[in-house]
Design a protein around this motif. Structure first.
Motif, short mmCIF file in Angstrom:
data_model
loop_
_atom_site.label_atom_id
_atom_site.label_comp_id
_atom_site.label_asym_id
_atom_site.label_seq_id
_atom_site.Cartn_x
_atom_site.Cartn_y
_atom_site.Cartn_z
N ALA A 154 42.24 -31.59 9.01
CA ALA A 154 42.59 -30.17 8.82
C ALA A 154 42.05 -29.33 9.96
O ALA A 154 42.70 -28.36 10.40
N LYS A 184 36.40 -24.35 -1.68
CA LYS A 184 37.72 -24.24 -1.06
C LYS A 184 37.84 -22.94 -0.27
O LYS A 184 38.36 -22.93 0.85
N GLN A 185 37.36 -21.85 -0.86
CA GLN A 185 37.43 -20.57 -0.18
C GLN A 185 36.58 -20.57 1.09
O GLN A 185 36.99 -20.08 2.14
N ARG A 186 35.38 -21.15 0.99
CA ARG A 186 34.49 -21.20 2.15
C ARG A 186 35.10 -22.06 3.26
O ARG A 186 35.05 -21.69 4.44
N ARG A 215 38.23 -22.69 3.82
CA ARG A 215 39.35 -21.98 4.44
C ARG A 215 38.84 -21.03 5.52
O ARG A 215 39.45 -20.90 6.59
N SER A 216 37.72 -20.39 5.22
CA SER A 216 37.12 -19.49 6.21
C SER A 216 36.64 -20.27 7.43
O SER A 216 36.73 -19.79 8.56
N LEU A 260 37.97 -23.03 8.61
CA LEU A 260 39.15 -23.38 9.41
C LEU A 260 39.61 -22.19 10.26
O LEU A 260 39.98 -22.36 11.43
N GLU A 261 39.57 -21.00 9.68
CA GLU A 261 39.95 -19.81 10.43
C GLU A 261 38.98 -19.56 11.58
O GLU A 261 39.39 -19.22 12.70
N ALA A 308 44.23 -27.01 12.36
CA ALA A 308 43.93 -25.59 12.55
C ALA A 308 43.81 -25.24 14.02
O ALA A 308 44.29 -24.19 14.48
#
Length: 245
Positions: free
Chosen positions: A18, A202-204, A206-207, A209-210, A22
């Protein structure tokens, strides 16, 4: 800019994969081109051995560096290594994407270094460090680990990233790369093992990856890690500053 990503994780569905995705998307959005080498998926053989060399310098004993130099000079470098070198030659930026295993990279990635960076071809006694083959090109490490960020640092129980990543950073410097600050993704937990609830994780992530996408897309603005060059050493290889002290 052309970017080469070397991914070293055995699971194609991993967070490392992932991370590679990204990075590719962030770079493509900015108009850059990207090529990816998934070392496990491609079946790259990381073990340096005599069987790789069809035209042996010495069939009775295997000396890796001697055989590498001979293969380079005789035009008999293994095809898979030649392909890797060709991709590196195309790249302005090299990204190494891997998990931290036992305080270092997976053996697959270490083996890629062993086989691809050929003695006599990509480095010699004088063609190294700030006079290295890849001078003018940049490299950055992207590393995942299971422990939380709070567990890492000088003297911390998880270890110090500056120390654990130094062998790779110094090897890249040895080859002439300008080495950029690494990106570390901590708290990447495996199935059934986590210190936080699933939604929070999951939220962390995602951050993360950004943030990684922004990091790799913004490498032009990153300062290089400091390393000595030929002008900093005396004839024996010791720091000149030590003599002045």
């Amino acid at each position: 800019m052309h970017v080469r990503i070397i991914q070293a994780h055995p699971d194609p569905g991993s967070f490392n994969a992932a991370m590679s995705s990204a990075a590719s998307k962030a770079l493509a959005r900015d108009g850059h081109t990207v090529s990816l080498q998934d070392l496990y998926a491609s079946g790259f053989d990381p073990v340096e051995k005599g069987a790789h060399y069809r035209d042996r310098l010495d069939s009775g004993a295997f000396s890796p560096l001697a055989e590498q130099r001979h293969a380079w000079q005789s035009g008999s470098v293994p095809a898979d290594v030649l392909a890797e070198i060709a991709e590196l030659e195309r790249a302005d930026l090299l990204v190494l994407q891997f998990p931290l295993w036992w305080h270092g990279p997976p053996a697959m990635l270490k083996g890629w270094f062993d086989r691809v960076f050929l003695s006599g071809g990509l480095y010699t006694s004088r063609m190294r460090y700030d006079a290295g083959h890849f001078r003018g090109r940049r490299a950055v490490l992207s590393v995942t680990t299971g422990a939380p960020e709070s567990a890492f640092g000088p003297g911390a129980r998880g270890g110090d990233f500056a120390t654990m990543l130094w062998p790779l950073h110094y090897s890249l410097h040895y080859l002439g790369f300008t080495v950029l600050p690494p990106f570390t993704a901590c708290g990447v937990q495996g199935h059934g093992y986590s210190y936080e609830d699933e939604d929070t994780q999951k939220q962390r992530l995602r951050s993360v990856l950004e943030a990684w996408g922004a990091h790799v897309a913004g490498t032009d603005a990153l300062p290089a890690l400091p390393f000595p060059g030929w002008q900093d050493w005396d004839a024996s290889g010791q720091p000149k500053s030590r003599q002045r002290a």
